[in-house]
Design a protein around this motif. Sequence first.
Motif, PDB file in Angstrom:
ATOM      1  N   GLN A 295       5.003 -17.660   2.549  1.00  0.00           N
ATOM      2  CA  GLN A 295       5.472 -17.603   3.722  1.00  0.00           C
ATOM      3  C   GLN A 295       4.681 -16.427   4.607  1.00  0.00           C
ATOM      4  OE1 GLN A 295       9.480 -16.902   4.767  1.00  0.00           O
ATOM      5  NE2 GLN A 295       9.554 -18.086   6.394  1.00  0.00           N
TER       6      GLN A 295
ATOM      7  N   SER B 210      -6.773 -21.809   8.446  1.00  0.00           N
ATOM      8  CA  SER B 210      -6.344 -22.205   9.912  1.00  0.00           C
ATOM      9  C   SER B 210      -4.904 -21.346  10.157  1.00  0.00           C
ATOM     10  CB  SER B 210      -6.085 -23.506   9.917  1.00  0.00           C
ATOM     11  OG  SER B 210      -5.454 -24.090   9.565  1.00  0.00           O
TER      12      SER B 210
ATOM     13  N   HIS C 167      -1.960 -21.947  12.963  1.00  0.00           N
ATOM     14  CA  HIS C 167      -1.379 -22.645  14.198  1.00  0.00           C
ATOM     15  C   HIS C 167      -0.352 -21.831  14.744  1.00  0.00           C
ATOM     16  CE1 HIS C 167      -2.539 -26.817  12.297  1.00  0.00           C
ATOM     17  NE2 HIS C 167      -3.232 -25.876  11.853  1.00  0.00           N
TER      18      HIS C 167
ATOM     19  N   ALA D   5      -2.349 -22.006   6.722  1.00  0.00           N
ATOM     20  CA  ALA D   5      -3.020 -22.980   5.815  1.00  0.00           C
ATOM     21  C   ALA D   5      -4.105 -22.283   5.104  1.00  0.00           C
ATOM     22  CB  ALA D   5      -3.347 -24.554   6.663  1.00  0.00           C
TER      23      ALA D   5
ATOM     24  N   ASN E 268      -4.116 -26.992   1.497  1.00  0.00           N
ATOM     25  CA  ASN E 268      -2.793 -26.833   1.445  1.00  0.00           C
ATOM     26  C   ASN E 268      -2.090 -27.302   2.822  1.00  0.00           C
ATOM     27  OD1 ASN E 268      -2.721 -26.115  -1.071  1.00  0.00           O
ATOM     28  ND2 ASN E 268      -2.975 -24.190  -0.721  1.00  0.00           N
ATOM     29  N   MET E 269      -1.061 -27.602   2.730  1.00  0.00           N
ATOM     30  CA  MET E 269      -0.403 -27.998   4.058  1.00  0.00           C
ATOM     31  C   MET E 269       0.181 -26.518   4.829  1.00  0.00           C
ATOM     32  SD  MET E 269      -0.041 -31.262   4.271  1.00  0.00           S
ATOM     33  CE  MET E 269      -1.482 -31.531   3.714  1.00  0.00           C
ATOM     34  N   LEU E 270       0.724 -26.625   6.152  1.00  0.00           N
ATOM     35  CA  LEU E 270       1.104 -25.449   6.813  1.00  0.00           C
ATOM     36  C   LEU E 270       2.345 -24.940   6.049  1.00  0.00           C
ATOM     37  CD1 LEU E 270       0.906 -26.394  10.141  1.00  0.00           C
ATOM     38  CD2 LEU E 270      -0.768 -25.050   9.220  1.00  0.00           C
TER      39      LEU E 270
ATOM     40  N   PHE F 158       5.193 -22.109   7.244  1.00  0.00           N
ATOM     41  CA  PHE F 158       5.468 -21.407   8.877  1.00  0.00           C
ATOM     42  C   PHE F 158       6.254 -20.179   8.496  1.00  0.00           C
ATOM     43  CE2 PHE F 158       4.507 -24.249  11.931  1.00  0.00           C
ATOM     44  CZ  PHE F 158       4.317 -25.552  11.440  1.00  0.00           C
ATOM     45  N   GLY F 159       6.075 -19.238   9.422  1.00  0.00           N
ATOM     46  CA  GLY F 159       6.612 -17.804   9.242  1.00  0.00           C
ATOM     47  C   GLY F 159       8.058 -17.901   9.932  1.00  0.00           C
TER      48      GLY F 159
ATOM     49  N   TYR G 153      10.324 -31.633   7.841  1.00  0.00           N
ATOM     50  CA  TYR G 153      10.720 -30.183   7.667  1.00  0.00           C
ATOM     51  C   TYR G 153      12.198 -30.320   7.662  1.00  0.00           C
ATOM     52  CZ  TYR G 153       5.692 -29.385   8.684  1.00  0.00           C
ATOM     53  OH  TYR G 153       4.535 -28.925   8.723  1.00  0.00           O
TER      54      TYR G 153
ATOM     55  N   GLU H 268      13.223 -20.446   9.921  1.00  0.00           N
ATOM     56  CA  GLU H 268      11.916 -21.015   9.788  1.00  0.00           C
ATOM     57  C   GLU H 268      11.977 -22.435   9.333  1.00  0.00           C
ATOM     58  OE1 GLU H 268      13.348 -18.804   8.200  1.00  0.00           O
ATOM     59  OE2 GLU H 268      12.209 -18.432   5.991  1.00  0.00           O
ATOM     60  N   LEU H 269      10.900 -23.302   9.685  1.00  0.00           N
ATOM     61  CA  LEU H 269      10.698 -24.580   9.230  1.00  0.00           C
ATOM     62  C   LEU H 269      10.350 -24.672   7.646  1.00  0.00           C
ATOM     63  CD1 LEU H 269       9.498 -24.553  12.423  1.00  0.00           C
ATOM     64  CD2 LEU H 269       9.197 -26.892  11.953  1.00  0.00           C
TER      65      LEU H 269
ATOM     66  N   LEU I 154       8.925 -27.256   4.880  1.00  0.00           N
ATOM     67  CA  LEU I 154       8.319 -28.548   4.460  1.00  0.00           C
ATOM     68  C   LEU I 154       9.033 -28.870   3.103  1.00  0.00           C
ATOM     69  CD1 LEU I 154       5.945 -30.515   5.008  1.00  0.00           C
ATOM     70  CD2 LEU I 154       4.700 -29.259   3.566  1.00  0.00           C
TER      71      LEU I 154
ATOM     72  N   GLY J  21      -4.533 -32.024   7.666  1.00  0.00           N
ATOM     73  CA  GLY J  21      -3.529 -31.255   7.191  1.00  0.00           C
ATOM     74  C   GLY J  21      -3.420 -29.753   7.709  1.00  0.00           C
ATOM     75  N   TRP J  22      -4.655 -29.524   8.120  1.00  0.00           N
ATOM     76  CA  TRP J  22      -4.890 -28.118   8.599  1.00  0.00           C
ATOM     77  C   TRP J  22      -5.737 -27.679   9.756  1.00  0.00           C
ATOM     78  CZ3 TRP J  22      -9.739 -26.279   8.324  1.00  0.00           C
ATOM     79  CH2 TRP J  22     -10.574 -26.778   7.723  1.00  0.00           C
TER      80      TRP J  22
ATOM     81  N   GLN K 271      -0.056 -30.626  14.731  1.00  0.00           N
ATOM     82  CA  GLN K 271       1.201 -31.500  14.329  1.00  0.00           C
ATOM     83  C   GLN K 271       1.885 -31.772  15.604  1.00  0.00           C
ATOM     84  OE1 GLN K 271       3.289 -30.332  10.893  1.00  0.00           O
ATOM     85  NE2 GLN K 271       1.177 -29.656   9.751  1.00  0.00           N
TER      86      GLN K 271
END
Lengths: 109, 113
Positions: free
Chosen positions: A2, A30, A32, A91, A95-97, A99-100, B35, B42-43, B45, B97-98, B102
């Motif tokens: 994370q 990346s 976001h 990311a 890989n997928m995101l 989140f913090g 999520y 936090e979220l 996945l 995905g990146w 989203q």
Amino acid sequence: QQPVQSPQAVILREGEDAVINCSSSKALYSVHWYRQKHGEAPVFLMILLKGGEQKGHDKISASFNEKKQQSSLYLTASQLSYSGTYFCGTASAGNMLTFGGGTRLMVKP
Amino acid sequence: EADIYQTPRYLVIGTGKKITLECSQTMGHDKMYWYQQDPGMELHLIHYSYGVNSTEKGDLSSESTVSRIRTEHFPLTLESARPSHTSQYLCASSTTGWRDEQFFGPGTRLTVL
């Protein structure tokens, strides 16, 4: 793993500026940024891509230091509507995101 | 305006019940996500899909299952709900995905008694 956001919370007066930081221990492709108001869904603010490309709103600015795997979100001349929780998502390749933990921002009149 | 819908918005249910949380998007996105988010946290996945007939588990282990029979539809099912499943579940979609943003649905707030 994370990403780590700082600060965890910040209180501002209208018109003041703030910086929210996001750092990762992994090489990133990346970063976001999203804002979530209480009881609502996260809303997209900005994407920063490896190589310098950025996509986002005109009134939001951010930076991405690829060497340090860090990103910062700059909120200038804050408005009451800026209040909410800001999440960075990072990311790595393929890989997928992830989140913090979020930064809670409150703007007071 | 993001066109991604979730139903129900709120659900209170007893332990042991089977539930399905619905998620639909009209943007033609290939990638969809689920999520889990506790209040103010936090979220995480829990599931994602690259497209029709593709489903993968996310970073957070979950007892739920998902299916992707149609591009626009990505339901999440809990066979036997438990109080530990109480949380908010957010569905999202994107083109990549990146590289692209989203779009999140409004969420389903689930309470298991």
